[in-house]
Design a protein around this motif. Structure first.
Motif, short mmCIF file in Angstrom:
data_model
loop_
_atom_site.label_atom_id
_atom_site.label_comp_id
_atom_site.label_asym_id
_atom_site.label_seq_id
_atom_site.Cartn_x
_atom_site.Cartn_y
_atom_site.Cartn_z
N ILE A 225 0.85 -1.21 0.00
CA ILE A 225 0.00 0.00 0.00
C ILE A 225 0.88 1.25 0.00
O ILE A 225 0.66 2.18 -0.78
CB ILE A 225 -0.92 0.02 1.24
N LEU A 229 1.27 4.20 -2.89
CA LEU A 229 1.12 5.63 -2.62
C LEU A 229 2.39 6.39 -3.02
O LEU A 229 2.31 7.49 -3.56
CB LEU A 229 0.82 5.86 -1.14
N LEU A 279 -1.13 20.48 -15.04
CA LEU A 279 -2.12 19.46 -15.40
C LEU A 279 -1.45 18.22 -15.97
O LEU A 279 -1.77 17.09 -15.59
CB LEU A 279 -3.12 20.04 -16.41
N SER A 282 -0.14 16.29 -13.04
CA SER A 282 -1.17 15.58 -12.26
C SER A 282 -1.68 14.36 -13.01
O SER A 282 -1.94 13.32 -12.41
CB SER A 282 -2.37 16.48 -11.97
N LEU A 283 -1.83 14.51 -14.33
CA LEU A 283 -2.36 13.39 -15.10
C LEU A 283 -1.39 12.22 -15.12
O LEU A 283 -1.80 11.08 -14.92
CB LEU A 283 -2.67 13.84 -16.54
N LEU A 286 -1.66 10.50 -11.82
CA LEU A 286 -2.89 9.72 -11.66
C LEU A 286 -2.79 8.41 -12.43
O LEU A 286 -3.14 7.35 -11.92
CB LEU A 286 -4.08 10.56 -12.15
N LEU A 289 -0.55 6.02 -10.61
CA LEU A 289 -1.20 5.48 -9.43
C LEU A 289 -2.15 4.35 -9.81
O LEU A 289 -2.11 3.26 -9.23
CB LEU A 289 -1.98 6.61 -8.73
N LEU A 304 -5.20 -0.39 -3.28
CA LEU A 304 -5.82 0.75 -2.59
C LEU A 304 -7.33 0.69 -2.68
O LEU A 304 -8.04 1.04 -1.76
CB LEU A 304 -5.36 2.05 -3.24
N TRP A 305 -7.82 0.29 -3.88
CA TRP A 305 -9.28 0.18 -4.03
C TRP A 305 -9.65 -1.07 -4.77
O TRP A 305 -8.79 -1.75 -5.29
CB TRP A 305 -9.84 1.42 -4.77
#
Lengths: 305, 285
Positions: A225, A229, A279, A282-283, A286, A289, A304-305
């Motif tokens: 985990i 992260l 941006l 961030s993309l 993401l 991740l 994580l999910w």
């Protein structure tokens, strides 16, 4: 549907105070986290403050193209990735090793003392931390250079030689954070069933074998985990410390995306261009991740999910 | 055998972390000339408090201290209230919509508008160059909401809350009279996390503040420790250059100690709480 609605109305009447409590929090996140997401559109516009976000003219991907074609692009990507991966390779395993070592210590006073000392640097501010780095590495007055000189070496101007930047960043981070990061692993280690160790001892397992075969697998879910992260942060390499450590002489190895966004966007007032760079950052984050999470799910059945 | 190696490794780590800390304390009360020549290695040598004298004589340090204290007190109070307001409803199983609201909050951990849109928002709200720019945009942390919610769920028996409700307690009374008094350990942790955060933060002040008299301590520290703007601090310019430079060095060590004094003083008392707090957060991690 009406039945569900009626049920909701009933719980709402009973718990209306709870909804009242959480309203400011919901509003807060809407205003300070979701509204800026609406502001992302300026990355595709020619933002003019007088017109505002909505009325400024669309220009498509021009800012992105300019960024990808700029002289700085390669350097920024290489530095951002380089520092992050270096940090991941060194900074991620060390707290884990520290926790595994601490977990073996029987003497409670020694254990507590080591913990107290290693947690302490976490509470130093970034400004003080960087101040200490500069003090200790100073070519004329720093203790490190006194040591180098004492053993007959050549004094090194650590902060102004670009090739030192990444190592200083990563190892000072380890110094400051290893104790604090180890807490979470110690918590996980405390949750391992002691009967496993008893059984292994009876079977003649050595201490090293028990660490390797019981402790490490026992905390693997936590490790995975945290690794997810961390990987999700690869492009988000922190602004604060790098910006403070930066100077004109080490800039070629210290300029990363976040510092570039700040100098171009806030200091240079190139809002649209800078928002586009942000941006993009961030993309990529993401995507990383999501990707790592999916891999971890397949390989380790932890996610994580 | 293995155990010996473990103790040796830990002792090395201990020394590596401890040495710089002791060095700074010793250097702050030693003669700056001795320190910069490299003649002080561990214990203070040629005692001198010149660094502290210069720090305390500086007006801007006091301004920064007072500002930081104000921002920390107001900021932490708002943080704490907001965290409780979020965490308590989300900890209740009978709170319809908790999953939706949790997802709505947690999503912000993974994607954000970024620096520029956030800056424009704060600007449009008219908070530039006010203390609110340092407090409101970080009014609550997602991570801390999760830690606190987990504490409410795992450490406060549901039965107590149910029986309180049967006895006629309203939700607010249950929170105020039953849940919060039982939550002092986690409240202490939150106060520690948030107040250290406010005490140490400089980024928001850097981008949102213009007036020097509103600057928090960290911005002045940055000038002294990093940009080395010690000239106006070290007093009159007719000093010899050598002495001038030495005083600049003395200030650096002393100010590190002064800036961290509140945290240093609180640290021993709060340590057992924050470890507990991290553990609680870690359980559901």
């Amino acid at each position: 549907m009406p039945a569900k609605w009626r049920a909701f109305r009933r719980t709402f009447r009973k718990n209306w105070e709870l909804y009242l409590l959480i309203t400011p929090v919901v509003l807060y996140f809407f205003i300070f986290d979701y509204l800026p997401m609406y502001g992302i559109q300026i990355a595709f516009k020619n933002f003019v403050a007088a017109k505002g976000i909505w009325a400024s003219d669309w220009i498509g991907f021009d800012h992105f193209e300019r960024f990808f074609n700029s002289f700085y692009f390669d350097r920024l990507i290489l530095n951002t990735l380089g520092i992050s991966l270096y940090q991941l390779a060194i900074g991620f395993p060390i707290p884990l090793i520290l926790a595994l070592l601490l977990n073996e210590v029987g003497n409670r006073h020694f254990k507590r003392f080591v913990q107290t000392v290693t947690y302490a640097p976490h509470f130093l501010s970034t400004v003080v931390m960087v101040g200490l780095i500069i003090i200790f590495l100073s070519p004329q007055n720093g203790i490190i250079n006194h040591l180098i000189a004492f053993f007959g070496g050549e004094r090194i101007s650590f902060m102004t030689e670009p090739e030192w930047f990444k190592s200083i960043y990563v190892f000072s981070g380890v110094w400051q954070g290893m104790g604090w990061s180890s807490i979470i692993y110690l918590a996980a280690l405390a949750g391992i069933d002691p009967t496993l160790h008893e059984a292994a001892k009876v079977d003649g397992a050595s201490r090293l074998q028990r660490i390797w075969k019981i402790n490490l697998p026992g905390i693997m879910p936590t490790v995975v985990i945290l690794l997810i992260l961390n990987v999700g942060q690869i492009m988000g390499i922190g602004f604060e410390k790098i910006y403070l450590m930066q100077n004109d002489l080490n800039i070629e190895s210290s300029e990363v995306i976040s510092t570039y966004v700040y100098t171009q966007g806030i200091l240079g007032a190139q809002y649209s261009f800078s928002a586009a760079v942000g941006l993009f950052n961030s993309l990529v984050n993401l995507v990383l991740l999501v990707l790592v999470n999916r891999i971890a799910k397949k390989v380790n059945e932890t996610s994580l999910w | 055998m293995t155990l010996v190696v473990i103790y040796i490794l830990l002792s090395i780590i201990l020394l590596l972390v401890l040495y710089p800390l002791i060095f700074v304390v010793s250097a702050s009360i030693s003669d700056p000339l001795t320190v910069s020549r490299g003649e002080m290695w561990l214990f203070p040598k040629d005692l001198s408090f010149i660094g502290y004298e210069l720090v305390f004589a500086n007006k801007e340090i006091w301004t920064g201290y007072a500002n930081t204290l104000l921002y920390t007190l107001v900021g932490t109070a708002i943080n704490l209230v907001m965290t409780i307001f979020a965490a308590y409803p989300l900890s209740r199983k009978d709170f319809a919509g908790r999953n939706v609201i949790t997802a709505y909050i947690v999503f912000t951990m993974f994607f954000s508008g970024g620096l520029v849109p956030t800056y424009l928002l704060v600007k449009n709200l008219g908070m530039i160059n006010t203390m609110w720019a340092l407090i409101i945009p970080g009014a609550v942390s997602v991570w801390n909401i999760i830690i606190m919610r987990t504490f409410f769920q795992t450490s406060i028996p549901n039965e107590i809350q149910e029986s309180a409700s049967i006895d006629g307690c309203s939700n607010m009374q249950t929170l105020w009279r039953i849940v919060l008094p039982l939550s002092m350990p986690i409240i202490a942790v939150m106060i520690l996390f948030y107040s250290v955060g406010h005490w140490n933060s400089y980024f928001n002040a850097l981008i949102y503040l213009n007036d020097r008299d509103k600057y928090p301590l960290q911005l002045f520290l940055r000038e002294i420790l990093i940009k080395s703007q010690v000239d106006q601090m070290a007093g009159s310019m007719d000093l010899s250059v050598q002495k001038h430079l030495m005083e600049a060095e003395a200030i650096k060590y002393a100010i590190v100690i002064v800036a961290n004094l509140p945290v240093l003083l609180l640290y021993p008392f709060l340590q057992k709480y924050f470890v507990k707090g991290m553990m609680i957060g870690a359980l559901k991690g």
